[in-house]
Write an enzyme that holds these catalytic residues in place. Structure first.
Site, PDB file in Angstrom:
ATOM      1  N   HIS A 192     -10.277   0.734   1.896  1.00 27.91           N
ATOM      2  CA  HIS A 192     -10.099   1.728   3.024  1.00 27.91           C
ATOM      3  C   HIS A 192     -11.242   1.693   3.802  1.00 27.91           C
ATOM      4  O   HIS A 192     -12.410   2.276   3.471  1.00 27.91           O
ATOM      5  CB  HIS A 192      -9.991   3.233   2.111  1.00 27.91           C
ATOM      6  CG  HIS A 192      -9.821   4.248   3.044  1.00 27.91           C
ATOM      7  ND1 HIS A 192      -8.543   4.959   3.080  1.00 27.91           N
ATOM      8  CD2 HIS A 192     -10.514   4.589   4.294  1.00 27.91           C
ATOM      9  CE1 HIS A 192      -8.462   5.567   4.370  1.00 27.91           C
ATOM     10  NE2 HIS A 192      -9.818   5.400   5.020  1.00 27.91           N
ATOM     11  N   HIS A 218       0.994  -1.160   0.006  1.00 23.62           N
ATOM     12  CA  HIS A 218       0.052   0.030  -0.045  1.00 23.62           C
ATOM     13  C   HIS A 218       0.782   1.318  -0.019  1.00 23.62           C
ATOM     14  O   HIS A 218       1.333   1.764   0.998  1.00 23.62           O
ATOM     15  CB  HIS A 218      -0.891   0.004   1.107  1.00 23.62           C
ATOM     16  CG  HIS A 218      -1.813   1.021   1.305  1.00 23.62           C
ATOM     17  ND1 HIS A 218      -3.190   0.881   1.743  1.00 23.62           N
ATOM     18  CD2 HIS A 218      -1.804   2.341   0.905  1.00 23.62           C
ATOM     19  CE1 HIS A 218      -3.841   1.981   1.485  1.00 23.62           C
ATOM     20  NE2 HIS A 218      -2.847   2.986   1.230  1.00 23.62           N
ATOM     21  N   HIS A 267       1.467   5.479  -1.912  1.00 17.28           N
ATOM     22  CA  HIS A 267       0.898   6.358  -2.661  1.00 17.28           C
ATOM     23  C   HIS A 267       2.296   7.048  -3.241  1.00 17.28           C
ATOM     24  O   HIS A 267       3.165   7.544  -2.364  1.00 17.28           O
ATOM     25  CB  HIS A 267       0.273   7.578  -1.786  1.00 17.28           C
ATOM     26  CG  HIS A 267      -0.957   6.959  -1.069  1.00 17.28           C
ATOM     27  ND1 HIS A 267      -2.293   6.951  -2.021  1.00 17.28           N
ATOM     28  CD2 HIS A 267      -1.229   6.436  -0.014  1.00 17.28           C
ATOM     29  CE1 HIS A 267      -3.295   6.508  -1.213  1.00 17.28           C
ATOM     30  NE2 HIS A 267      -2.495   6.027   0.149  1.00 17.28           N
ATOM     31  N   LYS A 300      -8.985  -0.669  -5.901  1.00 20.03           N
ATOM     32  CA  LYS A 300      -9.087  -0.088  -4.545  1.00 20.03           C
ATOM     33  C   LYS A 300     -10.499   0.413  -4.185  1.00 20.03           C
ATOM     34  O   LYS A 300     -11.091   1.051  -5.093  1.00 20.03           O
ATOM     35  CB  LYS A 300      -8.270   0.845  -4.392  1.00 20.03           C
ATOM     36  CG  LYS A 300      -7.934   1.753  -3.034  1.00 20.03           C
ATOM     37  CD  LYS A 300      -7.673   1.067  -1.990  1.00 20.03           C
ATOM     38  CE  LYS A 300      -7.710   1.728  -0.637  1.00 20.03           C
ATOM     39  NZ  LYS A 300      -6.379   2.583  -0.215  1.00 20.03           N
ATOM     40  N   HIS A 329      -4.692  -0.704   6.316  1.00 18.26           N
ATOM     41  CA  HIS A 329      -4.221   0.054   7.387  1.00 18.26           C
ATOM     42  C   HIS A 329      -5.054  -0.027   8.982  1.00 18.26           C
ATOM     43  O   HIS A 329      -5.836   1.027   9.230  1.00 18.26           O
ATOM     44  CB  HIS A 329      -3.951   1.621   7.275  1.00 18.26           C
ATOM     45  CG  HIS A 329      -5.122   2.133   6.133  1.00 18.26           C
ATOM     46  ND1 HIS A 329      -6.316   2.098   6.215  1.00 18.26           N
ATOM     47  CD2 HIS A 329      -4.768   2.742   4.892  1.00 18.26           C
ATOM     48  CE1 HIS A 329      -7.116   2.568   5.239  1.00 18.26           C
ATOM     49  NE2 HIS A 329      -6.212   2.877   4.468  1.00 18.26           N
ATOM     50  N   ASP A 380       0.990   2.499   3.671  1.00 21.69           N
ATOM     51  CA  ASP A 380       0.315   3.686   3.270  1.00 21.69           C
ATOM     52  C   ASP A 380       1.281   4.912   3.420  1.00 21.69           C
ATOM     53  O   ASP A 380       0.651   6.177   3.858  1.00 21.69           O
ATOM     54  CB  ASP A 380      -0.911   3.995   4.274  1.00 21.69           C
ATOM     55  CG  ASP A 380      -2.131   4.763   3.799  1.00 21.69           C
ATOM     56  OD1 ASP A 380      -1.926   5.122   2.808  1.00 21.69           O
ATOM     57  OD2 ASP A 380      -2.842   4.884   4.539  1.00 21.69           O
TER      58      ASP A 380
HETATM   59  O1  DOR Z   1      -4.071   9.500   5.248  1.00 20.72           O
HETATM   60  C1  DOR Z   1      -4.137   9.196   4.212  1.00 20.72           C
HETATM   61  N1  DOR Z   1      -3.460   9.735   2.975  1.00 20.72           N
HETATM   62  N2  DOR Z   1      -4.879   7.995   4.065  1.00 20.72           N
HETATM   63  C2  DOR Z   1      -5.320   7.622   2.932  1.00 20.72           C
HETATM   64  O2  DOR Z   1      -6.074   6.752   2.903  1.00 20.72           O
HETATM   65  C3  DOR Z   1      -4.954   8.528   1.585  1.00 20.72           C
HETATM   66  C4  DOR Z   1      -3.680   8.949   1.838  1.00 20.72           C
HETATM   67  C5  DOR Z   1      -3.448  10.096   0.827  1.00 20.72           C
HETATM   68  O3  DOR Z   1      -3.471   9.758  -0.301  1.00 20.72           O
HETATM   69  O4  DOR Z   1      -2.802  11.086   0.886  1.00 20.72           O
HETATM   70 ZN    ZN Z   2      -3.276   4.926   1.390  1.00 19.11          ZN
END
Ligand code: DOR
Ligand code: ZN
Length: 332
Positions: free
Chosen positions: A132, A13, A15, A95, A167, A240
């Site tokens: 999520h 997971h 980003h 997702k 998470h 995450d």
């Molecule tokens: O804190 C978070 N940031 N939780 C998420 O689910 C997405 C992520 C983000 O993309 O910034």
């Molecule tokens: Zn995330």
């Protein structure tokens, strides 16, 4: 012991962002991880095989030895043909974002049943469903526990669909996953192993610890740790890691997300070692996740050395978890 040899980590997971921000974050990331499951909450979201392939190419252009595992954002209108093309393009998971729950999720799902036909096709095609798990209309600390019944419904209705509750942040969700059927697994982040709500708002407001789901009570963190230390194959690492530029965090309203990629593995080594659970770390970061996703386990390794180092204040404009703190393990 001054050298710690671990499997080249997988992260189920992450980003990695897009445009000018992408290259820096990918290069930080590929220093720590061999594979990462890349979240689709970009603008526009990853919803077509073309967008998925384009995003994958851009990631690969910024990292040599790294393998991105791609995802698409779930919505109710996918055709079987599109899902088959997603599969052929290398998508590993879809997702599920509840509408409005977090960063770039306004186009998420409002009605659970609306996606059942798509989930049926995903089950058939062997996709993983990554969720999520927060109910946006609930009180902020209750959002995860209020969502659990939906994961339960999905897992019951689609017993061959592999479902990941992402998470984990509450004792209730931990308890649910540990007792759920084997098609239900979960990821755990390094920040939910470390933080409680006190670390976000208990003293001075700490925007770099603000994330979704929120870190919760000490008893919840204990449950999350116990799950990570359980040695259960359905519990594995998903960072995450969610970088935002400093100015998007130190403002109002500040963006949700903790940037953990540059420090996650050294922090995990410290957390597992302090708990006397270091022997469980290799499967947590380089075994169970691959098994669940049906991928070969990595044959490569990394070495950490016991050498204190101070975490920089910023990487590519984003403030990492533990900025300014001294960590005990360093990547060789
Ligand atoms: O804190 C978070 N940031 N939780 C998420 O689910 C997405 C992520 C983000 O993309 O910034
Ligand atoms: Zn995330």
């Amino acid at each position: 012991m001054n050298d710690l040899i671990l499997p080249l980590p997988d992260d189920f997971h992450v980003h990695l962002r897009q445009d000018e921000a992408l290259a820096g974050y990918v290069s930080d990331y590929a220093e720590q991880f061999g594979r990462g499951l890349v979240m689709p909450n970009t603008i526009p979201p990853i919803t077509t095989p073309e967008l998925l392939l384009d995003y994958k190419q851009k990631i690969l252009a910024s990292a040599s030895r790294f393998e991105p595992l791609m995802t698409f954002k779930l919505h109710a209108a996918y055709s079987r043909d599109t899902l088959e093309k997603m599969k052929a393009s290398g998508a590993a998971a879809g997702k599920y974002y509840p509408a409005g729950v977090t960063t770039n999720s306004q186009d998420g799902i409002s009605e659970l049943e609306s996606v059942f036909p798509v989930l049926e096709m995903m089950e058939d095609l062997g996709f993983v469903l990554s969720i999520h798990g927060e109910e946006p209309s609930a009180f902020c600390l209750d959002r995860e526990s209020a969502f659990i019944w939906r994961v339960e419904r999905i897992a019951e209705r689609f017993p061959k669909l592999k479902v990941v509750f992402e998470h984990l942040s509450t004792a209730a969700a931990v308890d649910f996953v540990l007792n759920a059927p084997e098609n239900v697994a979960a990821t755990i982040t390094v920040h939910h192993l470390m933080l409680t709500l006190d670390d976000v708002i208990g003293d001075g407001l700490q925007p770099h610890h603000f994330c979704k789901p929120l870190p919760k009570f000490p008893a919840d963190r204990e449950a999350v740790r116990a799950a990570a230390f359980s040695g259960r194959s359905k519990i594995f690492f998903g960072s995450d890691s969610a970088p935002h530029p400093r100015e998007k965090k130190e403002c109002a309203p500040g963006a949700a997300g903790v940037y953990t990629a540059p420090v996650a593995i050294p922090l995990l080594a410290e957390i597992f070692e302090n708990a006397g659970k270091l022997s469980l770390l290799p499967d947590f970061i380089g075994g169970f996740g691959a098994d669940f996703y049906g991928l070969p386990r990595t044959s490569e390794s990394i070495t950490l050395v016991r050498e204190p180092w101070v975490v920089p204040d910023s990487y590519h404009g984003a403030v990492p978890l533990a900025a300014g703190k001294t960590l005990q393990w360093k990547l060789k």
